[in-house]
Motif scaffolding. Structure first.
Motif, short mmCIF file in Angstrom:
data_model
loop_
_atom_site.label_atom_id
_atom_site.label_comp_id
_atom_site.label_asym_id
_atom_site.label_seq_id
_atom_site.Cartn_x
_atom_site.Cartn_y
_atom_site.Cartn_z
N GLY A 1 15.80 32.54 79.10
CA GLY A 1 16.52 33.57 79.83
C GLY A 1 15.64 34.51 80.62
O GLY A 1 16.10 35.55 81.10
N THR B 1 10.87 25.55 84.94
CA THR B 1 10.50 25.02 83.63
C THR B 1 9.48 23.89 83.78
O THR B 1 9.76 22.87 84.41
CB THR B 1 11.74 24.49 82.88
N LYS C 1 12.66 26.43 78.16
CA LYS C 1 13.77 25.83 78.90
C LYS C 1 15.03 26.69 78.85
O LYS C 1 15.95 26.52 79.66
CB LYS C 1 14.09 24.44 78.34
N ALA C 2 15.11 27.60 77.88
CA ALA C 2 16.32 28.41 77.74
C ALA C 2 15.98 29.80 77.22
O ALA C 2 16.70 30.35 76.39
CB ALA C 2 17.31 27.72 76.81
N GLN D 1 20.62 21.35 79.18
CA GLN D 1 19.99 22.25 78.22
C GLN D 1 18.92 23.14 78.86
O GLN D 1 18.41 24.04 78.21
CB GLN D 1 19.37 21.44 77.07
N VAL D 2 18.58 22.86 80.11
CA VAL D 2 17.55 23.65 80.80
C VAL D 2 18.24 24.84 81.47
O VAL D 2 18.43 24.89 82.69
CB VAL D 2 16.78 22.79 81.82
N ILE D 3 18.59 25.81 80.67
CA ILE D 3 19.36 26.96 81.15
C ILE D 3 18.54 27.82 82.11
O ILE D 3 19.08 28.46 83.03
CB ILE D 3 19.85 27.79 79.94
N ASP D 4 17.23 27.86 81.92
CA ASP D 4 16.37 28.67 82.79
C ASP D 4 16.29 28.10 84.21
O ASP D 4 15.80 28.79 85.12
CB ASP D 4 14.96 28.76 82.21
#
Length: 353
Positions: free
Chosen positions: A345, A196, A342-343, A188-191
């Motif tokens: 972008g 993060t 976390k996401a 779930q930590v897309i960044d």
């Protein structure tokens, strides 16, 4: 008659010579003292970094076993009282990480069937008092002279990201790594885990409303959008969308601080607890060591709890990849917010903080 030669007479210092020697010694001390203090602070800072690295290692070991980072909170329920469940009084991430920081005996002593740690209304919940009142040196920064104010305090706080509320979902959005009752996985930590923040430093209160040590939080200050019963809802309390509300709220908070009303001096009292204020949760609304005051509407699930430290220039922060980095007070606020999501972008340059 006996004559004594002048060569045999004892020569003493004159007063002027003595004063010159004392002055020279004083100058040498003044030159050496900052170097000694700097060396001591460097050692304390190194210990602080090591503490955060241990927490990071524990979080990753927990993830390996459970496919997620530690729970941000668990309901502090009393099974003998229907409807008594509350995330406000339950255990936080540092409890779930215990067995991975050589705290296996404490983890075994904690009763997860009755996980209330404070605010319990029934004697059956008292089983966790032993764990709650245990001091953990690895959860304290040696640079904070107030870290012994509370027996079971902490200087390390898990991040809800740049939002006022602790909640996820439609109420608080849950932009950060921790939100009430949620367990976040690396997927779930897309960044990216290296972009993060999951933990940072914070100060411990001095327990006295009569004095100020920089850890004060002022309560009953409603979020300025007027939504969510003072807590805000959704994007109006999350950054950057709610930035106009944050500017207004910060100004109001500073006014309350100057007035000195509604002060809370128990920040970071329990490492074991998940809630904001008393527990181990902070928000990334303001940059590190901000000169602005901290405020909350209700010190449990919302608030402007800023990352702070006694280290000059910034704070040590733990990232989701397990690395510890020193983030300067001068970090751009947009960069700080981006590091808290976390996401989101956002694109973050390595030299921007």
């Amino acid at each position: 008659m006996v004559f004594r030669s002048k060569s045999n007479q004892i020569q003493a210092f004159t007063l002027i010579e003595l004063l010159v020697v004392i002055a020279i010694i004083a100058v040498l001390i003044s030159l050496l003292l900052p170097a000694v203090q700097s060396a001591r602070e460097a050692a304390r800072r190194a210990q602080c970094i090591n503490n955060l690295k241990q927490i990071g290692l524990a979080c990753h070991n927990y993830h390996s076993s459970n496919d997620s980072f530690p729970l941000s909170s668990a309901p502090g329920r009393d099974p003998t009282l229907p409807g008594s469940s509350s995330f406000w009084w339950g255990p936080g991430p540092l409890v779930f990480s215990l067995q991975y920081v050589e705290g296996g005996s404490l983890a075994n002593a904690f009763n997860f069937n009755t996980p209330c740690v404070a605010g319990c209304t029934n004697a059956t919940a008292a089983g966790n008092v032993t764990v709650r009142d245990t001091s953990m040196s690895s959860y304290l920064c040696p640079s904070d002279p107030f870290n012994s104010n509370f027996r079971s305090g902490t200087n390390y706080y898990n991040s809800v990201g740049p939002q006022f509320r602790w909640h996820g979902g439609t109420n608080g959005i849950g932009v950060g790594m921790f939100a009430e009752g949620e367990a976040i996985s690396i997927r779930q930590v897309i960044d990216g885990t290296s972009n993060t923040i999951i933990f940072s430093e914070g100060l411990i209160g001095d327990g006295s409303a009569a004095s100020r040590n920089g850890a004060e939080v002022f309560r009953d200050v409603a979020w300025t959008s007027g939504t969510g019963g003072g807590r805000g809802i959704g994007a109006d309390q999350a950054m950057p969308t709610g930035s106009a509300n944050l500017v207004t709220y910060t100004a109001l908070c500073n006014q309350i601080s100057k007035a000195g009303t509604g002060v809370q001096d128990d920040h970071g009292r329990y490492w074991i607890m998940a809630r904001m204020g008393l527990g181990s949760t902070f928000s990334m609304l303001l940059p590190p060591n901000s000169p602005n005051a901290d405020c909350t509407f209700y010190p449990a699930d919302n608030g402007m709890y800023t990352a702070r430290s006694r280290h000059p220039g910034g704070v040590n922060t733990l990232f989701a990849d397990g690395s510890v980095k020193f983030v300067k007070n001068s970090v751009n606020i947009a960069t700080w917010w981006a590091l808290g999501t976390k996401a989101g972008g956002e694109v973050i340059s390595a030299d921007s903080y």
